[in-house]
Scaffold this motif. Structure first.
Motif: not given
Length: 462
Positions: A277-282, A284-285, A299-304
């Protein structure tokens, strides 16, 4: 901080940052080595002395087993000692095959006893640094880790304030600490060269997390643990690190992905598609979008990642490819059983308890932590709110399912599963150890390295 308040995790992190800089006795640290046991055996190359809670001193020879005797006492041989008992010797003390500097302290812990190592903070770091970074790396990178580890320990000490009878654990709940066994000459040089230097932001000790390899760009704390901290935002590394995890790939079946999504709070049923879904400026998911028979959820990628296993999905810097019906060249990696991460707001659903944890409960919590049952957010919540530890244990025991082989996915799921191709290893927030190594090889000093990974901070003496 008022422990009775129920506040979002992001607010807890913010309050953690604003805590006073350090305690007046910050030169000494106490580390829990063995929590809530029925007995501990200690030894030394010299005769040991035990000072009991009444102030009486006793010679106990070069080896002794202390057993919980109830009513605030322990026994060793045919003698009884009032707790707490402080043990010292002319030679280093030993426990569980490891030697330690400083003294030992035995305290009461529920129906059992806890063994604590009390020593100077700088000597504590000597037993930590080799466990957290390779001391053979460029000295400026090792110095940076020494400063970050020192700051991390002081922040933890200030927040914990000696609750449960000690400041820090010797495991990943704090920093891995192995006493004299882990000491190294080059690590000692880095500690000595940076003695007393810590990281500040706005006049307070900074929160200084670190990880193995960012994969080229660090993560913003907001995307991982929540909150907004100006010195914990993502930064793009100027040189690519050459770590063993610079590139990685893992194949997961649809059933495995569905299970991880459920544990991360996104139960969409039989999976039809999974995309970033969303990514940061670099790149990263930050989020994943899961499409299944029961609908679509984000869902948050970190939580997954934490639900799938941090050694399976090594970072959140990855791409996803559906394997369709193609054959799988190797068996998918098994997913460890995990406790679902807390809903938005951290551990708001976890009850607090003022009842001390029993020895058995302490052992259970330690075992579950070592198995990776709790994610980074839950570990942080337990660090900030020790009275929640028992609640987390109860929730983990209620929700943790036995590991069973993955069942075949239903026909509507992608039959070949998914391929995750990524780079880096770890949560991505703060200092990247492999990145620091690369920067040091390029001529950066430790101060420049730290201020790159924690923009806006300053370095100073305690």
């Amino acid at each position: 901080m008022l422990r009775t308040l129920r506040v979002p995790f992001a607010v807890l992190i913010f309050l953690f940052i604003l805590l006073p800089s350090f305690r007046a006795d910050a030169g000494m640290v106490s580390v829990g080595l063995s929590i809530g046991q029925s007995a501990v055996r200690i030894s030394s190359a010299s005769v040991m002395t035990a000072a009991d809670g009444a102030g009486k001193r006793h010679s106990i020879g070069s080896s002794a087993e202390f057993r919980a005797a109830g009513a605030g006492t322990v026994s060793a041989g045919n003698r009884s000692f009032r707790l707490p008992v402080t043990i010292s010797g002319k030679a280093p003390l030993s426990f569980n095959g490891r030697r330690y500097r400083g003294t030992f302290r035995i305290i009461s812990s529920g129906s059992g006893i806890t063994l604590v190592n009390v020593l100077d903070l700088e000597e504590y770091l000597r037993g930590v640094l080799k466990m957290e970074i390779n001391p053979a790396w460029p000295m400026e990178a090792v110095k940076a880790q020494a400063i970050v580890s020192r700051t991390y320990a002081l922040r933890s000490m200030r927040q914990n304030n000696g609750k449960n009878g000690f400041d820090l654990r010797d495991s990943v709940l704090s920093q891995v600490y192995r006493g004299i066994n882990a000491e190294d000459k080059r690590a000692d040089q880095a500690i000595s060269a940076t003695r007393g230097i810590v990281v500040f932001h706005g006049g307070n000790l900074a929160f200084t997390p670190f990880h193995s390899d960012s994969g080229g760009a660090t993560a913003d704390v907001t995307a991982v643990w929540g909150g907004s901290m100006p010195y914990l935002r993502g930064v793009n590394e100027p040189y690519p690190p050459s770590s063993p995890n610079a590139q990685w790939e893992v194949h997961l079946s649809a059933a495995q992905v569905e299970d991880a999504l459920r544990q991360a709070g996104a139960d969409v049923g039989p999976l039809r598609d999974l995309r970033i879904g969303e990514t940061d400026a670099f790149g990263r998911a930050n989020t994943l979008v899961a499409v299944g028979a029961r609908g679509t959820q984000t869902v948050k990628s970190h939580a997954f990642r934490m639900a799938a296993g941090s050694t399976v999905i090594k970072s959140t810097s990855f791409t996803i490819t559906s394997r369709g019906g193609a054959p799988t060249p190797s068996m998918p990696l098994p997913l460890p059983s995990r406790t679902p991460p807390p809903a938005a707001g951290g551990g708001k659903d976890v009850p607090t308890s003022n009842t001390p944890m029993s020895a058995a409960e302490e052992r259970q919590l330690t075992a579950l932590t070592e198995q990776g049952v709790f994610n980074a957010e839950e570990l942080m919540d337990m660090l900030l709110n020790p009275e929640k530890r028992k609640g987390y244990l109860i929730r983990a025991l209620r929700t943790r399912r036995p590991e069973t082989p993955s069942q075949p996915s239903v026909p509507s799921s992608p039959s070949g599963g998914f391929v995750f191709r990524g780079k880096g290893w770890g949560h991505g927030v703060g200092l990247s150890q492999w990145g620091a190594k690369t920067l040091a090889e390029k001529g950066w000093d430790h101060k420049k390295i730290i201020q790159f990974y924690f923009p806006g901070v300053t370095l100073g003496k305690m």
